[in-house]
Write a protein that holds these residues in place. Sequence first.
Motif, short mmCIF file in Angstrom:
data_model
loop_
_atom_site.label_atom_id
_atom_site.label_comp_id
_atom_site.label_asym_id
_atom_site.label_seq_id
_atom_site.Cartn_x
_atom_site.Cartn_y
_atom_site.Cartn_z
N PHE A 255 -7.87 -10.59 -7.24
CA PHE A 255 -8.11 -10.72 -5.80
C PHE A 255 -6.83 -9.85 -5.28
CE2 PHE A 255 -8.06 -12.11 -1.62
CZ PHE A 255 -9.37 -12.36 -1.45
N GLY A 256 -6.88 -9.16 -4.18
CA GLY A 256 -6.09 -8.39 -3.46
C GLY A 256 -5.76 -7.10 -4.15
N SER A 257 -6.25 -6.98 -5.50
CA SER A 257 -5.66 -5.62 -6.09
C SER A 257 -6.66 -4.43 -5.82
CB SER A 257 -6.12 -5.67 -7.59
OG SER A 257 -7.26 -6.08 -7.90
N GLU A 258 -6.18 -3.25 -6.10
CA GLU A 258 -6.95 -2.05 -6.00
C GLU A 258 -7.85 -1.59 -7.20
OE1 GLU A 258 -6.33 1.11 -3.51
OE2 GLU A 258 -6.34 -0.71 -2.30
N GLU A 259 -8.99 -1.59 -6.89
CA GLU A 259 -9.95 -1.29 -8.14
C GLU A 259 -10.42 0.27 -8.24
OE1 GLU A 259 -10.25 -2.87 -10.90
OE2 GLU A 259 -10.58 -5.08 -10.38
N GLN A 260 -10.22 0.87 -9.11
CA GLN A 260 -10.63 2.34 -9.45
C GLN A 260 -12.21 2.21 -9.67
OE1 GLN A 260 -8.35 5.22 -9.21
NE2 GLN A 260 -10.50 6.25 -9.18
N LEU A 261 -12.95 2.92 -8.83
CA LEU A 261 -14.28 3.05 -9.08
C LEU A 261 -15.08 4.22 -9.90
CD1 LEU A 261 -15.59 1.46 -5.73
CD2 LEU A 261 -15.28 0.28 -7.71
N ALA A 262 -16.25 3.95 -10.38
CA ALA A 262 -16.60 4.82 -11.19
C ALA A 262 -17.09 6.09 -10.56
CB ALA A 262 -17.98 4.63 -11.74
N ASP A 263 -17.19 6.24 -9.27
CA ASP A 263 -17.47 7.52 -8.42
C ASP A 263 -16.08 8.05 -8.20
OD1 ASP A 263 -16.48 5.64 -6.27
OD2 ASP A 263 -18.33 6.04 -5.34
N GLY A 264 -15.06 7.62 -8.43
CA GLY A 264 -13.83 8.04 -8.16
C GLY A 264 -12.98 7.64 -6.91
N SER A 265 -13.73 6.83 -6.33
CA SER A 265 -13.19 6.07 -4.80
C SER A 265 -12.39 4.82 -5.40
CB SER A 265 -14.17 5.88 -3.91
OG SER A 265 -15.09 4.97 -4.58
N THR A 266 -11.63 4.33 -4.46
CA THR A 266 -11.20 3.07 -4.89
C THR A 266 -11.42 1.87 -3.68
OG1 THR A 266 -8.89 3.70 -3.47
CG2 THR A 266 -8.88 3.91 -5.92
N VAL A 267 -11.23 0.68 -4.10
CA VAL A 267 -11.79 -0.42 -3.21
C VAL A 267 -10.47 -1.64 -3.37
CG1 VAL A 267 -13.16 -1.69 -4.92
CG2 VAL A 267 -13.66 -1.85 -2.41
N THR A 268 -10.58 -2.36 -2.59
CA THR A 268 -9.53 -3.47 -2.32
C THR A 268 -10.45 -4.39 -2.67
OG1 THR A 268 -7.97 -2.33 -0.71
CG2 THR A 268 -7.89 -4.90 -1.09
N VAL A 269 -10.05 -5.36 -3.39
CA VAL A 269 -10.91 -6.51 -4.03
C VAL A 269 -10.75 -7.73 -2.92
CG1 VAL A 269 -11.34 -8.23 -5.53
CG2 VAL A 269 -10.84 -6.04 -6.36
N ASP A 270 -11.53 -7.69 -1.93
CA ASP A 270 -11.57 -8.83 -0.91
C ASP A 270 -12.65 -9.81 -0.87
OD1 ASP A 270 -13.06 -7.11 0.18
OD2 ASP A 270 -12.04 -6.56 1.87
N GLU A 271 -12.90 -10.49 0.04
CA GLU A 271 -13.91 -11.30 0.21
C GLU A 271 -15.23 -10.46 0.17
OE1 GLU A 271 -11.31 -11.84 1.83
OE2 GLU A 271 -10.77 -13.90 2.04
N ASN A 272 -15.31 -9.64 1.02
CA ASN A 272 -16.62 -8.82 1.06
C ASN A 272 -17.00 -7.97 -0.10
OD1 ASN A 272 -17.68 -9.18 3.70
ND2 ASN A 272 -15.83 -8.17 4.36
N TYR A 273 -15.79 -7.52 -0.77
CA TYR A 273 -16.19 -6.95 -2.21
C TYR A 273 -16.80 -7.84 -3.03
CZ TYR A 273 -15.56 -4.70 -6.55
OH TYR A 273 -15.70 -4.38 -7.96
N ILE A 274 -16.27 -8.86 -3.25
CA ILE A 274 -16.59 -9.90 -4.24
C ILE A 274 -18.09 -10.52 -3.92
CG2 ILE A 274 -16.36 -12.09 -5.40
CD1 ILE A 274 -13.43 -11.87 -4.84
N ARG A 275 -18.49 -10.62 -2.58
CA ARG A 275 -19.68 -11.18 -2.07
C ARG A 275 -20.77 -10.04 -2.30
NH1 ARG A 275 -22.41 -14.24 1.61
NH2 ARG A 275 -24.33 -12.98 2.53
N GLU A 276 -20.34 -8.79 -2.12
CA GLU A 276 -21.28 -7.62 -2.51
C GLU A 276 -21.45 -7.66 -4.04
OE1 GLU A 276 -21.83 -3.17 -1.06
OE2 GLU A 276 -19.87 -3.40 -2.03
#
Length: 316
Positions: A255-276
């Motif tokens: 939670f709160g960390s930056e994840e590297q995604l398979a398509d090369g972009s990054t995402v911050t792990v927040d409430e919306n990301y976990i819900r999705e």
Amino acid sequence: MEALRNFFLPPAKTAVAEQYDTLFWFVHISSLVVTIGIVVAIIYFIIKYRRKSENDVTPVITHNNKLEVTWSVIPLIITLVLFGWGFQTYIDMTKAPTDAYEVNVTAQKWLWRFQYKSGASTTNELHVPAGRPVKLIMQSQDVIHSFFVPDFRIKQDVIPGRYTEAWFQAREPGESIVFCTEYCGTDHSNMLAKVIVHEPEEFAQWLEDNSGAATKPTDLAPADWGEQLVQQNACATCHSTDGTELTGPTWQGTFGSEEQLADGSTVTVDENYIRESILNPNAKIVQGYGQVMPSYQGQLNDEQINAIIEYIKTLK
Ligand code: CUA
């Protein structure tokens, strides 16, 4: 004898399993006796009727009624006995007694959920009373799975869109392992459960203690309820909480960390990301992981998702 009995199969824990084993051994031992008989006859004839001199001529033999009737009738009798015996055992294994205690079983990638008449529900643990027939009414949420308990010799496919049944009557309290025996994806081999057989009084007590566990407990903090939900949904099959690498990313410190995604972009792990990720797991795939998580749409409501997010926040 006992060691031989358990050479192929674990000790039988139900009467039906014993019946099954007797038939299993009958088939194997009679096949072995026939095979040895044929091999011995072949060797004997090879030696007895070998060509002994240059002018040995094979006599012309057309048939022998007595011999032919004998070698047709004996196997026919053995086959009929096997059919009758096997059919009876099949009926005994398939038809649950009418007074059986019913449990609903739901299979999904990659867990087993059990629902009891009292309202209790469990994941990957089937609690049953000893000495009473238990009937399982099974269905799958996604693909074909198969419910296999070697100790009880029962194995039944669990199929989406229709119910299948199995039953057993465990003699004594104890534990037996449940395997999924239909290949169902990445974590097929981890789709394990336990049958926990209790003394009848102990089982009644267990039911009483665990009924109502499916509804929201009012006295729990959201993070604690989240932990319970995570356990009930067997999330830990794929997500560790201590940094261990499993099929899915670990939740430790996520939670709160930056994840590297398979398509090369990054995402911050927040409430919306976990819900999705719970409702639409394939929307964002973390680099290095596969598109294997099933959606929990319709299985977890908003309140439950909130509780799980609160729990993940505590995993620093
Ligand atoms: Cu479920 Cu294999």
